[in-house]
Scaffold this active site. Structure first.
Site, PDB file in Angstrom:
ATOM      1  N   ALA A  81      44.815  27.986  77.102  1.00 37.62           N
ATOM      2  CA  ALA A  81      43.973  28.636  75.782  1.00 37.62           C
ATOM      3  C   ALA A  81      44.263  27.144  74.777  1.00 37.62           C
ATOM      4  CB  ALA A  81      44.905  29.624  75.255  1.00 37.62           C
ATOM      5  N   CYS A  82      42.808  26.923  74.687  1.00 34.89           N
ATOM      6  CA  CYS A  82      42.745  26.096  73.627  1.00 34.89           C
ATOM      7  C   CYS A  82      42.430  26.071  71.999  1.00 34.89           C
ATOM      8  CB  CYS A  82      41.683  24.853  73.792  1.00 34.89           C
ATOM      9  SG  CYS A  82      39.387  25.698  73.930  1.00 34.89           S
ATOM     10  N   THR A  83      42.521  25.209  71.879  1.00 34.66           N
ATOM     11  CA  THR A  83      41.839  25.383  70.050  1.00 34.66           C
ATOM     12  C   THR A  83      40.155  26.231  69.500  1.00 34.66           C
ATOM     13  OG1 THR A  83      43.710  23.425  69.185  1.00 34.66           O
ATOM     14  CG2 THR A  83      42.659  24.387  67.143  1.00 34.66           C
TER      15      THR A  83
END
Length: 104
Positions: A8-10
């Site tokens: 999960a990235c920003t």
């Protein structure tokens, strides 16, 4: 070895999916089974099943934001890293896990 994880990235767009692919590729090349759940802008995809979790040897959490459902991994070895680590060195990540768990 069976490896599972969550990315999960920003922004929840590109890096979430790129890193999932990089981890899967590095694990497969090293001879491991791997399944990565992505938690992006369109929600969770390739969700880990209770059976996936039960049979896993290790869990990789590669993220820059909070990920949901980590309580599912209670009792499992968890590698919790920033997404950039997996992006830059997925093969090194897998090799380090092999060394620490004593599994090839």
């Amino acid at each position: 070895m069976k490896i599972i994880g969550i990315t999960a990235c920003t922004a929840g767009i590109a890096h979430t999916y790129i890193v999932a692919e990089k981890i899967q590729q590095a694990a497969t090349e090293a001879g491991h089974e791997c399944k990565i759940e992505t938690q992006g802008t369109i929600g969770a995809q390739n969700e880990l099943t209770p059976e996936d979790i039960k049979t896993a040897d290790v869990v990789i959490l590669a993220h820059d934001i909070a990920v949901g459902g980590v309580e599912r991994f209670k009792g499992k070895p968890v590698v919790d890293i920033p997404i950039s680590v997996a992006m830059k060195s997925p093969k090194s990540l897998i090799a380090t896990i092999e060394k620490k768990l004593g599994k090839k």
